[in-house]
Design an enzyme around this catalytic site. Sequence first.
Site, PDB file in Angstrom:
ATOM      1  N   GLU A 135     -11.465 -21.571  30.610  1.00 36.07           N
ATOM      2  CA  GLU A 135     -11.856 -21.659  32.019  1.00 36.07           C
ATOM      3  C   GLU A 135     -11.406 -20.395  32.754  1.00 36.07           C
ATOM      4  OE1 GLU A 135     -13.306 -24.476  32.239  1.00 36.07           O
ATOM      5  OE2 GLU A 135     -13.885 -24.213  34.322  1.00 36.07           O
ATOM      6  N   SER A 146     -13.219 -31.270  29.720  1.00 40.59           N
ATOM      7  CA  SER A 146     -11.965 -30.571  29.421  1.00 40.59           C
ATOM      8  C   SER A 146     -11.974 -29.166  29.999  1.00 40.59           C
ATOM      9  CB  SER A 146     -11.775 -30.486  27.910  1.00 40.59           C
ATOM     10  OG  SER A 146     -12.792 -29.697  27.334  1.00 40.59           O
ATOM     11  N   ARG A 162       2.966 -15.947  14.750  1.00 42.81           N
ATOM     12  CA  ARG A 162       3.479 -14.776  14.025  1.00 42.81           C
ATOM     13  C   ARG A 162       3.412 -14.929  12.513  1.00 42.81           C
ATOM     14  NH1 ARG A 162       7.913 -12.645  17.379  1.00 42.81           N
ATOM     15  NH2 ARG A 162       9.274 -12.544  15.569  1.00 42.81           N
ATOM     16  N   ILE A 171       1.701  -8.407  16.434  1.00 43.78           N
ATOM     17  CA  ILE A 171       0.581  -9.291  16.781  1.00 43.78           C
ATOM     18  C   ILE A 171       0.034  -8.976  18.178  1.00 43.78           C
ATOM     19  CG2 ILE A 171       1.351 -11.177  15.293  1.00 43.78           C
ATOM     20  CD1 ILE A 171       2.245 -12.634  17.934  1.00 43.78           C
ATOM     21  N   ASP A 172       0.787  -8.193  18.955  1.00 44.38           N
ATOM     22  CA  ASP A 172       0.414  -8.001  20.367  1.00 44.38           C
ATOM     23  C   ASP A 172      -0.752  -7.037  20.601  1.00 44.38           C
ATOM     24  OD1 ASP A 172       2.478  -9.690  20.953  1.00 44.38           O
ATOM     25  OD2 ASP A 172       3.848  -8.138  21.659  1.00 44.38           O
ATOM     26  N   ALA A 194       0.832  -1.208   0.000  1.00 46.07           N
ATOM     27  CA  ALA A 194       0.000   0.000   0.000  1.00 46.07           C
ATOM     28  C   ALA A 194       0.868   1.261   0.000  1.00 46.07           C
ATOM     29  CB  ALA A 194      -0.923  -0.014   1.221  1.00 46.07           C
ATOM     30  N   HIS A 226       5.896 -19.413  17.946  1.00 49.55           N
ATOM     31  CA  HIS A 226       5.972 -18.563  16.754  1.00 49.55           C
ATOM     32  C   HIS A 226       4.983 -18.909  15.646  1.00 49.55           C
ATOM     33  CE1 HIS A 226       9.597 -17.404  18.851  1.00 49.55           C
ATOM     34  NE2 HIS A 226       9.535 -16.289  18.168  1.00 49.55           N
ATOM     35  N   ARG A 266       2.565   1.619  -3.576  1.00 49.78           N
ATOM     36  CA  ARG A 266       1.647   1.994  -4.658  1.00 49.78           C
ATOM     37  C   ARG A 266       1.051   3.393  -4.436  1.00 49.78           C
ATOM     38  NH1 ARG A 266      -0.629  -3.728  -6.885  1.00 49.78           N
ATOM     39  NH2 ARG A 266       1.395  -4.310  -7.731  1.00 49.78           N
TER      40      ARG A 266
HETATM   41  O1  F6P Z   1       6.169  -8.382  19.921  1.00 49.51           O
HETATM   42  C1  F6P Z   1       5.709  -9.511  19.269  1.00 49.51           C
HETATM   43  C2  F6P Z   1       6.201 -10.762  19.946  1.00 49.51           C
HETATM   44  O2  F6P Z   1       5.693 -11.838  19.206  1.00 49.51           O
HETATM   45  C3  F6P Z   1       5.869 -10.889  21.426  1.00 49.51           C
HETATM   46  O3  F6P Z   1       4.561 -11.296  21.670  1.00 49.51           O
HETATM   47  C4  F6P Z   1       6.904 -11.892  21.858  1.00 49.51           C
HETATM   48  O4  F6P Z   1       7.133 -11.808  23.226  1.00 49.51           O
HETATM   49  C5  F6P Z   1       8.097 -11.480  21.063  1.00 49.51           C
HETATM   50  O5  F6P Z   1       7.607 -10.858  19.896  1.00 49.51           O
HETATM   51  C6  F6P Z   1       9.017 -12.607  20.735  1.00 49.51           C
HETATM   52  O6  F6P Z   1       9.990 -12.163  19.859  1.00 49.51           O
HETATM   53  P1  F6P Z   1      11.169 -13.040  19.233  1.00 49.51           P
HETATM   54  O7  F6P Z   1      10.907 -14.460  19.551  1.00 49.51           O
HETATM   55  O8  F6P Z   1      11.170 -12.734  17.778  1.00 49.51           O
HETATM   56  O9  F6P Z   1      12.417 -12.527  19.881  1.00 49.51           O
END
Ligand code: F6P
Length: 326
Positions: free
Chosen positions: A192, A219, A259, A131-132, A25, A256, A28
């Site tokens: 839970e 569960s 991510r 992602i946080d 984005a 991961h 372009r």
């Molecule tokens: O900031 C994003 C994130 O995925 C966090 O949730 C996680 O703690 C961190 O990066 C881990 O980073 P890496 O494993 O790349 O060092």
Amino acid sequence: MAAIKKIGVFTSGSDSPGMNAAIRAVVRTAIYYDMEVAGIRRGYEGMINGEISPMDRKSVANIIQRGGTILKTGRSEQFKTIAGRKRAYDQLKKNDIDALVALGGNGTLIGAREFGEEYKDIAIVGLPCTIDNDLLGTDFTIGYDTAINTVIEAVDKIRDTAESHDRLFIVEVMGRDCGLIALRTGIGIGAEAIMIPETRSDMNALFNRLERGRKDKASKIVMVAEGDEPGGAFEIGRIIQEKYPNYDTRVSILGHIQRGGKPTCMDRVLASRLGVAAVERLREGHTGEMVGLIHNSIAYTPFEQSVKHHVDVNAEFLKIVEILSL
Ligand code: F6P
């Protein structure tokens, strides 16, 4: 500030799904407004090392659906120093770059803020890519929606095993300082309980919750954010197993996988909207801001306000987990 002629775009810190859609984005939109655009590889480190090359409309073809980042990413210790930032500035000048779009999370925006304060002749705006979901100034960060969908898909599978074996699973999700992945997915998978760094995690409260629950439940799943104080999922699993030796307890750390992967449509659209808005904001002469989305409208937040530890946890969400886990 004079009209911008050439924008540099880069990704920095952790990758997040939707970064490629945002790069596309930005590239372009810059071309649309008759500006040149260059890709800077490997974030701030690549900027310091001059890993800068021109991009055109074709260089971002067929990437909207891809996870990761075509520009590569990383963390830079050098950029945290005045000398490192000076080297980056010199490289940008050498390449005639007069504006930057920084894609990343908290660390990226802190770097952008420092750079912008030191070098006023290069405008810089940021896009929230993590992602946080832990940045103030946007309801959602680019990558969060994909990550939470990845989590619920994985935990639904874990649920099959938990249900078949009458097990209690402690599932750890990402979020070093922030529990928003655990919080939302905890509701999404019918947890839970959830344990997040923003609230004091009281093991006795967790024991009460487990004891109060229906005795015939096959569960149980407890969602834990990696940054939670008692020490992560393995430690919580150990404490629970010690207290309730009759529970068949297992720990699963998703890691991961959260991510990567194809960005969801929500992330692609968010990245596209914010990428267009970032370039338009630069054109209007602004700098030092993160471009986000609040209540479905584009919003601009100064860097110093957007960095994390400001994002409040929605108390309604915590209550929902409590009510629905009966
Ligand atoms: O900031 C994003 C994130 O995925 C966090 O949730 C996680 O703690 C961190 O990066 C881990 O980073 P890496 O494993 O790349 O060092």
